[in-house]
Scaffold this active site. Sequence first.
Site, mmCIF file in Angstrom:
data_model
loop_
_atom_site.group_PDB
_atom_site.id
_atom_site.type_symbol
_atom_site.label_atom_id
_atom_site.label_comp_id
_atom_site.label_asym_id
_atom_site.label_seq_id
_atom_site.Cartn_x
_atom_site.Cartn_y
_atom_site.Cartn_z
ATOM 1 C CG ASP A 54 55.456 38.485 39.132
ATOM 2 O OD1 ASP A 54 55.388 38.245 37.875
ATOM 3 O OD2 ASP A 54 54.608 38.221 39.874
ATOM 4 C CG ASP A 78 50.983 47.523 41.424
ATOM 5 O OD1 ASP A 78 51.009 47.458 40.079
ATOM 6 O OD2 ASP A 78 49.786 47.811 41.787
ATOM 7 C CE1 TYR A 168 45.991 40.771 26.874
ATOM 8 C CE2 TYR A 168 45.304 40.517 24.608
ATOM 9 C CZ TYR A 168 46.280 40.234 25.728
ATOM 10 O OH TYR A 168 47.570 39.659 25.552
ATOM 11 C CE LYS A 172 48.696 42.853 25.961
ATOM 12 N NZ LYS A 172 50.013 43.172 26.525
#
Length: 264
Positions: A54, A78, A168, A172
């Site tokens: 994370d 990152d 987005y 995706k």
Amino acid sequence: MSIPADAPTTATTPALVPERFAGKVAVVTGAGSGIGRATALRLAREGARVVAADVVADRLDALVAEAPELDLVPVVGDITAEDGVQRVVAAAGGRVDLLANVAGIMDGFLPTAEVDDATWERVFAVNVTAVVRLSRAVLPLMVDAGGGAIVNVASEAALRGSAAGVAYTASKHAVVGITKSTAVSYRGQGVRTNAVAPGAVATNIEAPMRSQHAAQVLGPYMQANIPAAATAEQLAASITWLLSDDSANVNGVVLASDGGWSAV
């Protein structure tokens, strides 16, 4: 697609399968919160050693503190940058059996005429480029070991154009393409690659609607069609099933875990 964590949710989650991943090493991105956190915990509770990655250190500290008895290896980094990817791979110690590419960000529901370059580039960096870079890094390890499993988190926005903004949605859709291409390329070497497409999920991801136009166009549709939100734990159950040998004959599939939204 994520919504506030206090939204009404469906109730049941499949029971844990003890030792299902015993002896396996898993990498989970976005492990500090939401679906990634739930996936890391479920994999570890089912016997895996989990490299939990994370970008926020405090989240990983809280994850490890919650379950000190589990084999969780926190890695702050990152994964949109190559050095972050290499930090994750190094923590795995030269072996990765399972990879869950969960980390993702939203886009403020900005439509094409309103999306700014910074939003577009950041969404693609996290949602697409990081998936390719980490998959590229672990695939040779899986191939050398004779097999492995990858699960990418897509979205209901990968199946339709009415679940998010243009960045987005496009990102995706790209995840689905990456999933299918990787599945075909490495199916003969024992590596399966699938995706899960969540619908509404109660998490802490930031998902403000920054477009009045989107609110007018998408708002009424979402109010009418989105089922009750799933919990992060329910999505983790779908992801771990795809990572497990229970889904040994499943490859290149996009599993909608959306409460039936994709059937509407």
